[in-house]
Motif scaffolding. Structure first.
Motif, short mmCIF file in Angstrom:
data_model
loop_
_atom_site.label_atom_id
_atom_site.label_comp_id
_atom_site.label_asym_id
_atom_site.label_seq_id
_atom_site.Cartn_x
_atom_site.Cartn_y
_atom_site.Cartn_z
N TYR A 1 34.87 61.66 61.44
CA TYR A 1 35.09 61.70 62.87
C TYR A 1 34.82 60.34 63.46
CZ TYR A 1 35.15 66.53 61.86
OH TYR A 1 35.46 67.72 61.29
N ASP B 1 37.23 70.32 71.84
CA ASP B 1 37.72 69.20 71.02
C ASP B 1 37.60 69.61 69.57
OD1 ASP B 1 38.47 66.84 69.98
OD2 ASP B 1 36.76 65.67 70.70
N ASN B 2 38.72 69.72 68.89
CA ASN B 2 38.69 70.23 67.52
C ASN B 2 39.77 69.54 66.70
OD1 ASN B 2 38.02 71.81 65.33
ND2 ASN B 2 39.30 73.53 65.96
N ARG C 1 31.19 64.11 70.38
CA ARG C 1 31.62 63.89 69.00
C ARG C 1 31.14 62.53 68.49
NH1 ARG C 1 35.43 66.05 65.84
NH2 ARG C 1 36.35 67.29 67.51
N SER C 2 31.24 61.51 69.32
CA SER C 2 30.84 60.17 68.89
C SER C 2 29.35 60.08 68.59
CB SER C 2 31.23 59.13 69.95
OG SER C 2 30.42 59.26 71.11
N LEU D 1 34.26 69.61 62.58
CA LEU D 1 33.50 69.69 63.83
C LEU D 1 34.35 70.23 64.97
CD1 LEU D 1 31.00 68.99 65.55
CD2 LEU D 1 31.94 66.68 65.82
N THR D 2 33.80 71.23 65.66
CA THR D 2 34.40 71.77 66.87
C THR D 2 33.39 71.61 67.99
OG1 THR D 2 35.70 73.41 65.64
CG2 THR D 2 35.37 73.81 67.99
N VAL D 3 33.83 70.96 69.08
CA VAL D 3 32.94 70.71 70.22
C VAL D 3 33.49 71.41 71.45
CG1 VAL D 3 31.96 68.95 71.74
CG2 VAL D 3 32.22 68.47 69.31
N SER E 1 34.66 64.16 73.59
CA SER E 1 34.77 62.97 72.75
C SER E 1 33.45 62.22 72.67
CB SER E 1 35.86 62.05 73.31
OG SER E 1 37.11 62.68 73.25
#
Length: 362
Positions: A191, A5-6, A343-344, A355-357, A340
């Protein structure tokens, strides 16, 4: 298969300048003008009066005017190229480069003062105490005004920290997938959190984590500072220090006959300035070399502790602007935990601006 996720460069900007960038640029420009005017005045007066003391101090001020000029130019360059895609992570670190250059100049100034003072201690020279004292006092007044301009009512380096607390009403804006990447931008360049079935509980946890982060953040006053402004401020303070020490030594020499105190004070000032230069050089070089921001890295670990079945397997955190950090985090997660959701959970850390997850199945 790993899930990534990026946010791509095509979907959000890369302007990571400090929140006080423009105000700091104006302050620095005013100080450059003031220092340059003082330098020109001393050089002209030195030629007219034939005073070597005035000439020497005028050329000494020229080195500081040059260093301050670098700081002012850096602000302008960073602003003009803030959205230039030639810079992968923006121009938020241009100030660090300028700060490093200023630190080198400050170190050279300290070396020159130290060597000259040592030579005068071994081979004393005659000093025009009255004239030199007046010069030192004028220089001190200029530096006091400059310091006030640079401080601008704020701590020296912009030590301000806050956290975005997302409300339950915020939802993800999912723009689909491209090449296996999900792009989930947030309003304002940060984000966005995502709604979940247990949103109330998640929000409570996020608020608790945010409170812990905020408390810890205020314990570290130097975090997120503008090292370009700091370098300008240190040049002004270095000049102010030499002026104060010179005034004390000159008065002692004039009224007590302690001629030796002038070069001794010069050596003391050189040591203090050298230490300032080293500290600034150390701090700016670590940012330029993408050193890990341990503080934010620990906040990320703390934020993901409550996510059951999640283990961090790789984490990179580095500074891309005075209050901005880039993060790449890879986690091994239980089934059902998405990028996601990770990220949250990190949304409460407002320093994270890129941010890259990556989520790998546990």
């Amino acid at each position: 298969m790993n899930t990534i996720d990026n946010l791509s460069a095509d979907q959000h900007g890369h302007s990571f300048l400090g929140r006080d960038h423009d105000a700091n640029a104006r302050r620095t420009t005013w100080v450059v003008a003031l220092t340059f005017a003082m330098m020109v005045g001393e050089v002209i007066a030195g030629y007219i009066t034939g005073s070597m003391a005035l000439l020497a101090d005028g050329f000494h001020m020229a080195t500081h005017a040059g260093a301050l000029g670098i700081a002012a130019a850096a602000y302008g360059y960073a602003k003009r190229h803030a959205d230039d895609r030639a810079f992968s992570f923006g121009t938020g670190k241009v100030g660090e480069l300028a700060g490093f250059a200023s630190a080198l100049i400050l170190g050279v100034v300290a070396l020159i003062i130290g060597v000259e003072s040592a030579l005068r201690l071994v081979n004393p020279t005659s000093v025009a105490f009255g004239e030199a004292t007046v010069i030192a006092i004028i220089g001190l007044l200029v530096n006091i005004v400059s310091a006030m301009l640079l401080s601008g009512g704020h701590s020296h380096g912009g030590h301000h920290h806050g956290h975005h607390h997302h409300s339950p009403g915020h939802h993800a804006h999912d723009h689909g997938t491209q090449g296996g990447h999900r792009h989930v931008p947030q309003e304002g360049g940060g984000y966005d959190s995502h709604s979940h079935e247990h949103q109330g509980q998640e929000q409570s946890r996020h608020e608790q984590v945010a409170h812990e982060h905020s408390t810890q953040r205020h314990r570290d006053a130097a975090h997120g500072q503008d090292n370009n402004l700091r370098s300008a401020y240190l040049h002004v303070m270095a000049d102010a220090l030499t002026s104060v020490l010179a005034i004390l030594a000159l008065l002692a020499g004039r009224y007590l006959g302690w001629v030796w105190l002038d070069p001794v004070m010069g050596i003391v000032g050189a040591v203090v300035i050298a230490r300032w230069a080293w500290t600034l050089m150390r701090d700016t070089s670590s940012v330029l070399l993408d050193a890990t921001d341990d503080h934010v890295a620990q906040e990320i670990r703390n934020a993901l502790k409550s996510c059951a079945g999640t283990t961090i397997i790789d984490l990179h955190v580095w500074q891309i602007g005075p209050q901005a950090r880039a993060v790449i985090v890879s986690v091994k997660a239980a089934a059902g935990i998405t990028a996601s959701e990770i990220r949250s959970r990190l949304a409460v850390i407002d320093e994270i601006r890129h941010l890259t997850v990556e989520v790998a199945p546990g």
